[in-house]
Enzyme design. Structure first.
Site, PDB file in Angstrom:
ATOM      1  CG  HIS A 175      -2.013  -1.029   1.139  1.00 49.45           C
ATOM      2  ND1 HIS A 175      -3.323  -0.708   0.869  1.00 49.45           N
ATOM      3  CD2 HIS A 175      -1.988  -2.384   1.254  1.00 49.45           C
ATOM      4  CE1 HIS A 175      -4.056  -1.815   0.844  1.00 49.45           C
ATOM      5  NE2 HIS A 175      -3.269  -2.840   1.080  1.00 49.45           N
ATOM      6  CG  ASP A 387      -0.014   9.478   0.571  1.00 45.75           C
ATOM      7  OD1 ASP A 387      -0.087   8.327   1.003  1.00 45.75           O
ATOM      8  OD2 ASP A 387      -0.720  10.412   0.980  1.00 45.75           O
TER       9      ASP A 387
HETATM   10  P1  ADQ Z   1      -3.064   6.296   4.767  1.00 42.93           P
HETATM   11  O1  ADQ Z   1      -1.675   6.778   4.972  1.00 42.93           O
HETATM   12  O2  ADQ Z   1      -3.861   6.121   5.985  1.00 42.93           O
HETATM   13  O3  ADQ Z   1      -3.123   4.947   3.909  1.00 42.93           O
HETATM   14  P2  ADQ Z   1      -4.992   7.638   2.885  1.00 42.93           P
HETATM   15  O4  ADQ Z   1      -4.921   6.848   1.639  1.00 42.93           O
HETATM   16  O5  ADQ Z   1      -5.139   9.083   2.635  1.00 42.93           O
HETATM   17  O6  ADQ Z   1      -3.725   7.458   3.818  1.00 42.93           O
HETATM   18  O7  ADQ Z   1      -6.226   7.126   3.731  1.00 42.93           O
HETATM   19  C1  ADQ Z   1      -6.675   7.804   4.901  1.00 42.93           C
HETATM   20  C2  ADQ Z   1      -8.068   7.307   5.265  1.00 42.93           C
HETATM   21  O8  ADQ Z   1      -8.420   7.799   6.563  1.00 42.93           O
HETATM   22  C3  ADQ Z   1      -9.118   7.807   4.287  1.00 42.93           C
HETATM   23  O9  ADQ Z   1      -9.905   6.741   3.855  1.00 42.93           O
HETATM   24  C4  ADQ Z   1      -9.948   8.814   5.096  1.00 42.93           C
HETATM   25  O10 ADQ Z   1     -11.326   8.803   4.821  1.00 42.93           O
HETATM   26  C5  ADQ Z   1      -9.726   8.369   6.523  1.00 42.93           C
HETATM   27  N1  ADQ Z   1      -9.796   9.587   7.343  1.00 42.93           N
HETATM   28  C6  ADQ Z   1      -9.054  10.674   7.155  1.00 42.93           C
HETATM   29  N2  ADQ Z   1      -9.399  11.624   8.037  1.00 42.93           N
HETATM   30  C7  ADQ Z   1     -10.376  11.135   8.801  1.00 42.93           C
HETATM   31  C8  ADQ Z   1     -11.113  11.650   9.910  1.00 42.93           C
HETATM   32  N3  ADQ Z   1     -10.886  12.857  10.395  1.00 42.93           N
HETATM   33  N4  ADQ Z   1     -12.021  10.875  10.450  1.00 42.93           N
HETATM   34  C9  ADQ Z   1     -12.226   9.646   9.957  1.00 42.93           C
HETATM   35  N5  ADQ Z   1     -11.555   9.108   8.931  1.00 42.93           N
HETATM   36  C10 ADQ Z   1     -10.627   9.830   8.359  1.00 42.93           C
HETATM   37  C11 ADQ Z   1      -2.167   4.022   3.338  1.00 42.93           C
HETATM   38  C12 ADQ Z   1      -1.140   4.661   2.395  1.00 42.93           C
HETATM   39  C13 ADQ Z   1      -1.841   5.450   1.318  1.00 42.93           C
HETATM   40  C14 ADQ Z   1      -2.805   4.547   0.554  1.00 42.93           C
HETATM   41  C15 ADQ Z   1      -3.695   3.776   1.517  1.00 42.93           C
HETATM   42  C16 ADQ Z   1      -4.500   2.707   0.785  1.00 42.93           C
HETATM   43  O11 ADQ Z   1      -0.250   5.499   3.124  1.00 42.93           O
HETATM   44  O12 ADQ Z   1      -0.916   6.029   0.422  1.00 42.93           O
HETATM   45  O13 ADQ Z   1      -3.611   5.332  -0.292  1.00 42.93           O
HETATM   46  O14 ADQ Z   1      -2.944   3.118   2.522  1.00 42.93           O
HETATM   47  O15 ADQ Z   1      -3.679   1.861   0.053  1.00 42.93           O
END
Ligand code: ADQ
Length: 503
Positions: A175, A387
């Protein structure tokens, strides 16, 4: 669902560091609630249809394992597939998870080697926990099952399983990004990690860049490996074993986000947000507390925008949501302090009666609140320094029902490979350039916003999380990557990335 997936023999066994349920203790009783997130939503029907098992850590201490197993038996019945917990001791959690995964692999794979803490005790724990996961998998699987391991916590799992005589087909999805050789080679255990990865049959990366980095590392570190291109994959042959590496950009449950964004709860929340900020464009940042997300650079860019473009004063508000994460790791706490200091400085410099330029939120939002912000913000400012993908960008797009939002996106988010044509791209280290992009987004005409957002929405709608699961599972049984976006690699232009913006 695609026929070929249903026709694959055997059950699906998903393995990830954490189980897709949250265990909580309330008034002495252990309960579970379903975890949120697109991955669980997309995999649950496949697991139910073809029979499946999810193996992972419960998040609970190992001295309550009996109780955990008991609760998971009940949850498995309601989920329609089996949940199996791998117990971890407090020390294992510290050294394998906090230590090797989050203080070595996470920073290194995001090109931040100066944040790494290469403690040999972490490596010992990582190996033994990967072996522990492998022995749980071995004790659970049947001959025809397909085992799909997720993410950087479990990169040794396949080699451990092969060592135990397990010959099931094994898939792996990373990921997070895979770093280029100059960075990967800093890892003291580079050889063991890389050669262990070759024990999988199929490896999925988020972007072409990640796959290319991996292949280059293998070519340089394991020169006996032959590499060829075939059917959209790179096929790597080492010690009579072949592993196929492919690109599968992860996505979201677009339909579900869109449906919820249309609902009354979100519409009301969006209305209240804007009601409190009349005549203003909202710039939204949403991130876990993490140094890879580039939050301090972003705050400085916002300050630069306010300093250089006074038209923005009192007309724009940055809402920065930071979700608490890994706060026990010192670097994360340092980052929190840095963010709060910057927010204080910027608000101190620019606040006027009736206008505070940055609204800073440090907590979990409810789904309704989060979607309310997505739906109503005129600009999303998503500027990680690196990312794997960044799902927030795709979630914002899915919730932007009026197609009046602008996405400002880092060149170093995996999502750029799919979204670069219609987002405003920025180099997150270029503070002034990012400040100008904020101004360009603010000034963009409604027609230009619509044109770009319609195309962004079409892309994310077409390649959603269901398509992603289907593509990976199909790749596990077929020799060709079929009908999946072979995303080209994003190459930064010679000039500044936001060049060509017509406003
Ligand atoms: P993350 O580093 O966690 O994931 P991201 O892909 O942006 O980063 O996902 C964050 C998740 O957290 C989103 O689904 C979002 O809805 C949720 N979220 C954010 N803020 C929130 C809040 N205030 N309350 C509730 N939920 C919240 C890792 C990798 C990424 C990759 C994903 C999936 O680092 O690059 O995209 O896995 O493979």
């Amino acid at each position: 669902m695609n026929e070929s997936i249903q026709q694959t023999p055997g059950r699906l066994v998903i393995v990830s560091n954490r189980l897709p349920v949250v265990l909580e203790r309330s008034e002495g009783t252990l309960t579970t609630r379903p975890g949120s997130g697109g991955l669980v939503t997309a995999l649950a029907p496949v697991l139910r249809d073809r029979g499946g098992i999810w193996i992972g850590w419960s998040g609970m201490p190992d001295d309550v394992q009996k109780e955990v197993d008991h609760v998971l038996t009940d949850s498995s019945l309601s989920a329609g597939y089996t949940l199996k917990a791998v117990p971890l001791s407090g020390q294992e959690f510290e050294d394998y998870y906090q230590g090797f995964a989050n203080e070595i692999l996470w920073p290194l794979f995001h090109d931040l080697q100066s944040h790494c803490h290469f403690d040999p005790a972490y490596w010992t724990a990582y190996r033994s926990v990967n072996r522990k996961f492998a022995s749980h998998i071995r004790d659970t699987v049947e001959a025809a099952d397909f085992i799909w391991v997720h993410d950087y916590h479990l990169m040794l799992a396949a080699a451990e399983l092969r060592g135990m005589g397990v010959e099931n087909p094994l898939g792996f999805f990373l990921h997070i990004p895979f770093p280029p050789p100059d960075i990967f080679f800093k890892l003291p255990w580079r050889f063991q990690i890389l050669s262990s990865m070759l024990a999988f049959d199929l490896i999925g990366f988020q972007t072409m860049r990640d796959k290319r980095n991996f292949v280059q590392c293998v070519r340089m570190l394991l020169p006996g490996t032959s590499v060829r291109s075939e059917g959209g994959f790179h096929v790597l042959r080492h010690d009579a074993r072949e592993v196929r590496a492919g690109v599968f950009p992860i996505s979201i449950d677009y339909g579900e986000f869109e449906r919820r964004a249309r609902g009354r709860e979100v519409a009301e929340s969006a209305w209240y947000i804007h009601e409190a900020l009349p005549d203003r464009q909202i710039v939204l940042g949403v991130d876990r507390l993490d140094y890879t997300k580039g939050i301090p650079y972003r705050l400085k860019a916002f300050r630069s925008a306010l300093r250089h473009h006074p038209e923005l004063l009192e007309k724009i508000t940055l809402v920065q949501v930071v979700v608490p994460s890994r706060i026990d790791i010192p670097k994360y706490n340092d980052l929190k302090i840095e963010i709060e200091q910057l927010v204080g400085e910027i608000n101190g410099e620019f606040t006027r009666s009736g206008w505070v330029p940055i609204h800073y939120i440090f907590r979990h939002l409810t789904r309704g609140e989060l979607l309310g912000y997505y739906r109503t913000a005129e600009i999303a400012l998503i500027t990680p320094v690196k990312d794997g993908m960044n799902l927030v960008a795709k979630e914002y797009i899915a919730c932007n029902l009026e197609a009046n939002g602008v996405l400002i996106l880092s060149e170093f988010a995996g999502a750029v490979a799919q979204l670069h044509r219609d987002a405003l791209l920025v180099n997150p280290y270029d503070i002034e350039g990012m400040g100008n992009a904020i101004y360009n987004a603010f000034s963009m005409s409604p027609a230009e916003r619509k044109r770009r957002m319609h195309r962004l929405r079409a892309t994310v709608r077409r390649y959603d999380i269901y398509r992603w699961v289907e593509a990976f599972l199909e790749a596990a049984v077929s020799r060709h990557l079929q009908d999946f976006p072979v995303v080209s690699e994003y190459i930064p232009p010679a000039d500044s990335p936001d060049i060509g913006v017509s406003i």
